[in-house]
Design an enzyme around this catalytic site. Structure first.
Site, PDB file in Angstrom:
ATOM      1  CG  ASP A  13      54.025  38.598  47.617  1.00  0.00           C
ATOM      2  OD1 ASP A  13      53.433  39.425  46.929  1.00  0.00           O
ATOM      3  OD2 ASP A  13      54.045  38.624  48.864  1.00  0.00           O
ATOM      4  N   GLY A  15      54.471  35.353  41.968  1.00  0.00           N
ATOM      5  CA  GLY A  15      54.772  35.804  40.603  1.00  0.00           C
ATOM      6  C   GLY A  15      53.575  35.645  39.680  1.00  0.00           C
ATOM      7  CE  LYS A  16      48.535  35.884  43.148  1.00  0.00           C
ATOM      8  NZ  LYS A  16      49.464  35.656  44.254  1.00  0.00           N
ATOM      9  N   GLY A  40      49.433  42.905  45.004  1.00  0.00           N
ATOM     10  CA  GLY A  40      50.470  43.694  44.348  1.00  0.00           C
ATOM     11  C   GLY A  40      51.045  42.890  43.216  1.00  0.00           C
ATOM     12  CG  HIS A  41      49.276  40.945  40.643  1.00  0.00           C
ATOM     13  ND1 HIS A  41      48.119  40.439  40.131  1.00  0.00           N
ATOM     14  CD2 HIS A  41      49.508  40.257  41.780  1.00  0.00           C
ATOM     15  CE1 HIS A  41      47.662  39.486  40.931  1.00  0.00           C
ATOM     16  NE2 HIS A  41      48.490  39.368  41.940  1.00  0.00           N
ATOM     17  CD  GLN A 224      45.384  38.963  48.686  1.00  0.00           C
ATOM     18  OE1 GLN A 224      44.285  38.591  48.369  1.00  0.00           O
ATOM     19  NE2 GLN A 224      45.795  40.199  48.452  1.00  0.00           N
ATOM     20  NE  ARG A 303      53.715  44.198  54.655  1.00  0.00           N
ATOM     21  CZ  ARG A 303      52.722  43.440  55.082  1.00  0.00           C
ATOM     22  NH1 ARG A 303      52.551  43.232  56.367  1.00  0.00           N
ATOM     23  NH2 ARG A 303      51.894  42.886  54.226  1.00  0.00           N
ATOM     24  CB  SER A 415      63.936  36.286  33.831  1.00  0.00           C
ATOM     25  OG  SER A 415      63.215  37.024  32.865  1.00  0.00           O
TER      26      SER A 415
END
Ligand code: 2SA
Ligand code: MG
Length: 425
Positions: A13, A15-16, A40-41, A224, A303, A415
């Site tokens: 997480d 920000g890939k 999750g991207h 990940q 989550r 951003s």
């Protein structure tokens, strides 16, 4: 431009998605090489938000080839659902645009069930997985009984392979007082989904080799982060794949020289989802503020993420094990307006100072962070598109991080928008 591998340098997480999208503009091909739909991207393009879990970020851009490599574990139902959601958003996911490695491992419903059962039974010892069946699917891969994508091509041999995997799982399920999985039912449901998967299946290693010879630029998209790596992460609170850059080669069927530059995506503070050690965690107002301002909720499971100060000791470590050449520093704007910013520079363990996170689980839980305090900055960095637009103290913060982590900042993101990215020379 060399072929770039993008990996997370923390617990995921970072920000890939945004950075991969930014880089994919300059690439011809985007490859996923590990993990599955536990990733999750989030991509924001022209005001439209896309949430990707399994598919490479390149899939939303016309003219790019997206590849799901052999190192990925694929839930075929989740795959089809993601393709259909993208289609409903106007993205035409065709076999010209997407190829899936024939030798990738399948996640079956029994893997998802086992993941959830184990987590529920583990009590305080749970990992906090995404319950997508990732771990159990990799276990079967290493156990040499997995069903692979290519098995869908051959229903004749699929039944025998199902018998083999079910001999293992039904024994396990009996022990857990779960109903056994019926071979023919599973066979039928796989036969039902196969026509939607087969058009995308390809000999990916060969395709990538052809691309490389033709001078195409390949972007490897990690999921990940390095601290969730099965070998180098905070074991056992990790995911079940190698998340470091070396896996980009193995997980796509290329040699290590295919990767020219490793970009480590690094958040200007630290977050983690799930259980496990987190030395610089702030279970207080600071952590809450970081979570609110950074909108720290999982893309996949929703989550809330645990939040804390930047841990330079950890990132220095992952830069080494992941082979990171330079970092993309993200979400700097979340730190706007803090009076002071703490940065973890090392740990105290049983009265001794150490400069890295020890490998033992007990020691990882016991380390206490040693902080350096840096002044914050007034004013906003949100949306800054050049170095000159950043407050002086903010530049000092970034420069100090570079010294501490022993790697340069190559990109700065201010951003979620793709345009709000500063290339640092
Ligand atoms: P698993 O499901 O077996 O891979 O879980 C094992 C550990 O790995 C962590 N993990 C993640 N941590 C952060 N982000 C992940 N992906 C999603 C996202 C998470 C979400 O990018 O937003 O939506 O909640 C991810 N995937 C796995 C997990 O928390 C366990 O600690
Ligand atoms: Mg994520």
């Amino acid at each position: 431009m060399a072929n770039v591998a993008v990996v997370g340098s923390q617990w995921g997480d970072e920000g890939k998605g945004k950075i991969v999208d930014w880089l994919s503009e300059r690439a011809d091909t985007v490859v996923r090489f590990q993990g599955g739909h536990n990733a999750g991207h989030t991509l924001v393009i022209d005001g439209q938000t896309y949430k990707l879990s399994l598919l490479p970020s390149g899939v939303v851009r016309p003219g790019k080839l997206s590849i799901v490599g052999n190192g990925v574990v694929i839930d075929p139902w989740a795959l089809v659902e993601e393709i259909e959601t993208l289609r409903s958003q106007g993205v035409d996911v065709t076999p010209e645009r997407l190829r899936i490695a024939e030798n990738a491992t399948l996640i079956l419903p029994l893997h998802r069930e086992l993941d959830a059962l184990r987590e529920a039974a583990a009590g305080a010892g749970k990992i906090g997985t995404t319950k997508r069946g990732i771990g159990p699917a990799y276990e079967d891969k290493v156990g040499r009984r997995a069903i692979r994508v290519m098995d869908l091509q051959n229903p004749k041999t699929l039944k025998a392979k199902l018998d083999r995997i079910l001999a293992h799982h039904n024994a396990l399920r009996r022990g857990l007082n779960q109903p056994e999985v019926d071979r023919d039912e599973l066979f039928d449901s796989l036969c039902e989904i196969r026509p939607k998967v087969l058009p995308f299946v390809d000999t990916v290693w060969q395709l990538l080799d052809q691309q490389r010879r033709a001078g195409k630029r390949i972007l490897f998209e990690g999921a990940q982060g390095a601290l969730l790596d099965i070998d180098h992460g905070t074991y056992p609170f990790v995911t079940s794949s190698n998340t470091v850059a070396a896996q980009a080669a193995t997980g796509s069927g290329m040699g290590p020289r295919a990767i020219g530059y490793v970009l480590g995506i690094t958040k200007a503070y630290t977050t983690r989802v799930g259980e496990g050690p987190f030395p610089s965690e702030q279970e207080n107002e600071t952590g809450q503020l970081l979570g609110e301002r950074g909108r720290e909720f999982g893309t996949v499971t929703g989550r809330a993420r645990r939040c804390g100060w930047f841990d330079a000791a950890l990132v220095r470590q992952t830069i080494k094990v992941a082979g990171i050449d330079g970092i993309a520093l993200t979400k700097l704007d979340v730190l706007d307006g803090f009076d002071e910013l703490k940065v973890c520079v090392g740990y105290r363990l049983d009265g001794k100072e150490i400069d890295h996170l020890p490998a033992a689980q007990g020691a990882q839980a016991r380390v206490e962070p040693i902080y350096e305090v840096l002044p914050g900055w007034a004013g906003s960095t949100e949306g800054a598109r050049s170095w000159a637009e950043l407050p002086a103290q903010c530049i000092k913060y970034v420069r100090r991080l570079e010294e501490l982590i022993e790697a340069p900042v190559a990109l700065l993101s201010t951003s979620p928008k793709r345009e709000d990215t500063i290339l640092v020379h």
